[in-house]
Design an enzyme around this catalytic site. Sequence first.
Site, PDB file in Angstrom:
ATOM      1  N   THR A 206      -7.250   6.457   9.882  1.00  0.00           N
ATOM      2  CA  THR A 206      -7.132   5.351   8.926  1.00  0.00           C
ATOM      3  C   THR A 206      -8.399   4.507   9.036  1.00  0.00           C
ATOM      4  OG1 THR A 206      -5.768   3.457   8.256  1.00  0.00           O
ATOM      5  CG2 THR A 206      -5.865   3.906  10.606  1.00  0.00           C
ATOM      6  N   THR A 207      -8.558   3.536   8.133  1.00  0.00           N
ATOM      7  CA  THR A 207      -9.783   2.724   8.133  1.00  0.00           C
ATOM      8  C   THR A 207      -9.928   2.001   9.478  1.00  0.00           C
ATOM      9  OG1 THR A 207      -9.196   2.337   5.832  1.00  0.00           O
ATOM     10  CG2 THR A 207     -11.094   1.144   6.678  1.00  0.00           C
TER      11      THR A 207
ATOM     12  N   HIS B 184      -5.532   3.637  -1.855  1.00  0.00           N
ATOM     13  CA  HIS B 184      -6.874   4.014  -1.402  1.00  0.00           C
ATOM     14  C   HIS B 184      -7.183   5.429  -1.886  1.00  0.00           C
ATOM     15  CE1 HIS B 184      -9.753   4.311   2.341  1.00  0.00           C
ATOM     16  NE2 HIS B 184     -10.356   4.635   1.216  1.00  0.00           N
TER      17      HIS B 184
ATOM     18  N   GLU C 107     -11.084  -9.326   2.541  1.00  0.00           N
ATOM     19  CA  GLU C 107      -9.861  -8.973   3.264  1.00  0.00           C
ATOM     20  C   GLU C 107     -10.214  -8.797   4.735  1.00  0.00           C
ATOM     21  OE1 GLU C 107      -7.224  -6.080   1.512  1.00  0.00           O
ATOM     22  OE2 GLU C 107      -6.474  -5.499   3.492  1.00  0.00           O
TER      23      GLU C 107
ATOM     24  N   ARG D 180      -9.306   8.105  -1.377  1.00  0.00           N
ATOM     25  CA  ARG D 180     -10.306   8.523  -0.388  1.00  0.00           C
ATOM     26  C   ARG D 180     -11.162   9.645  -0.957  1.00  0.00           C
ATOM     27  NH1 ARG D 180      -8.952   6.547   5.099  1.00  0.00           N
ATOM     28  NH2 ARG D 180     -10.795   7.700   5.750  1.00  0.00           N
TER      29      ARG D 180
ATOM     30  N   HIS E 225      -3.962  -4.599   7.634  1.00  0.00           N
ATOM     31  CA  HIS E 225      -4.094  -3.458   8.539  1.00  0.00           C
ATOM     32  C   HIS E 225      -3.247  -3.635   9.792  1.00  0.00           C
ATOM     33  CE1 HIS E 225      -5.568   0.218  10.243  1.00  0.00           C
ATOM     34  NE2 HIS E 225      -6.159   0.455   9.092  1.00  0.00           N
TER      35      HIS E 225
ATOM     36  N   ASN F  65       0.848  -1.191   0.000  1.00  0.00           N
ATOM     37  CA  ASN F  65       0.000   0.000   0.000  1.00  0.00           C
ATOM     38  C   ASN F  65       0.890   1.250   0.000  1.00  0.00           C
ATOM     39  OD1 ASN F  65      -1.482   2.254   1.065  1.00  0.00           O
ATOM     40  ND2 ASN F  65      -3.098   0.841   1.641  1.00  0.00           N
TER      41      ASN F  65
ATOM     42  N   GLU G 188      -8.492   0.558  -3.481  1.00  0.00           N
ATOM     43  CA  GLU G 188      -9.352   0.590  -2.287  1.00  0.00           C
ATOM     44  C   GLU G 188     -10.268   1.782  -2.405  1.00  0.00           C
ATOM     45  OE1 GLU G 188      -7.402   0.848   1.450  1.00  0.00           O
ATOM     46  OE2 GLU G 188      -6.277  -0.971   1.084  1.00  0.00           O
TER      47      GLU G 188
ATOM     48  N   ARG H  62      -7.003  12.812   0.556  1.00  0.00           N
ATOM     49  CA  ARG H  62      -5.967  13.297   1.484  1.00  0.00           C
ATOM     50  C   ARG H  62      -4.576  12.768   1.145  1.00  0.00           C
ATOM     51  NH1 ARG H  62      -7.538  10.003   6.937  1.00  0.00           N
ATOM     52  NH2 ARG H  62      -9.526  11.034   6.582  1.00  0.00           N
ATOM     53  N   HIS H  63      -4.502  11.621   0.481  1.00  0.00           N
ATOM     54  CA  HIS H  63      -3.172  11.158   0.045  1.00  0.00           C
ATOM     55  C   HIS H  63      -3.164  10.855  -1.450  1.00  0.00           C
ATOM     56  CE1 HIS H  63      -5.147   7.462   1.274  1.00  0.00           C
ATOM     57  NE2 HIS H  63      -4.881   7.601   2.557  1.00  0.00           N
TER      58      HIS H  63
ATOM     59  N   HIS I 237       0.972   6.165   1.893  1.00  0.00           N
ATOM     60  CA  HIS I 237       1.741   7.069   2.753  1.00  0.00           C
ATOM     61  C   HIS I 237       2.930   7.713   2.057  1.00  0.00           C
ATOM     62  CE1 HIS I 237      -1.051   6.583   5.844  1.00  0.00           C
ATOM     63  NE2 HIS I 237      -0.987   5.277   5.724  1.00  0.00           N
TER      64      HIS I 237
END
Length: 254
Positions: free
Chosen positions: A107-108, A50, A158, A52, A200, A14, A77, A56-57, A17
């Site tokens: 985070t999720t 992801h 998942e 979102r 996660h 992932n 995601e 945000r990222h 970040h």
Amino acid sequence: MKNSLKKDIRLGVNIDHVATLRNARKENFPSPIKAAELALQSGADSITAHLREDRRHINDNDIEEISFNFPGKLNLEMAATEEMLTIAQKIKPFSCCIVPEKREEVTTEGGLDVLNNYKKLEPMIEKLKHAGVRTTLFIDPDDSQLDSCYNLQIDCAEIHTGSLCRHYEKMDNKFDFEFKKIRSFSEKLFSNGIEAHAGHGLNYETTKIVSTVNEIKELNIGFFIIAESIFHGLEKSIINIKEAMIEGRSLREK
Ligand code: PXP
């Protein structure tokens, strides 16, 4: 032996970040695309990102570039919204993992409530399947969710490992209970034709533990790998996490 174990469990890295860091300074580096390329060269089997709702990222352009540059490697995601469905239908990643999303969360936080969102998820799953996308739901290892997953005929589920990882960190007596719950949940998914994945909060130790579960075929790991790469580099951190997966798999056989 090691080669056959390698094929038995896959790693999705992932890269959210990397984008978090880029966006913190509103620069165009570090590049999530470059990170994806290096991750794949270092042994990652797929790239998870992801998109979102608040961007945000990862942003729309990142998703387009990953999909264009690494065909068949993107696990997108996303929340169960019409906007995301439209993007997925256009991009056609090899896989889509539907996650719950709250604006205020860091985070999720938990898995999807499949049971109570069945009516919304059913047409989405159908449309994604129609677009040739592998369908995954991110869920807690809670048996009450299983019938809905079977009825939706998703390809994969998942399992949220956040709780397991927290209990591992605290070394409390709930860890064993959590682990057994994940193991039995994976077995149930497997016997009903759904591939079990997990992710996660995983680090080297918890990756090894989760990899001992035979039915778990894919792990999606982000924050720990990116954090480790500050000190050891992305390539070495991915190699180390793959080693932990293989070690877990070999423990299983004893
Ligand atoms: N899988 C899913 C569905 C997630 O939402 C996340 C976090 O974005 C991960 C895996 C990766 O979690 P972590 O960054 O804690 O490794």
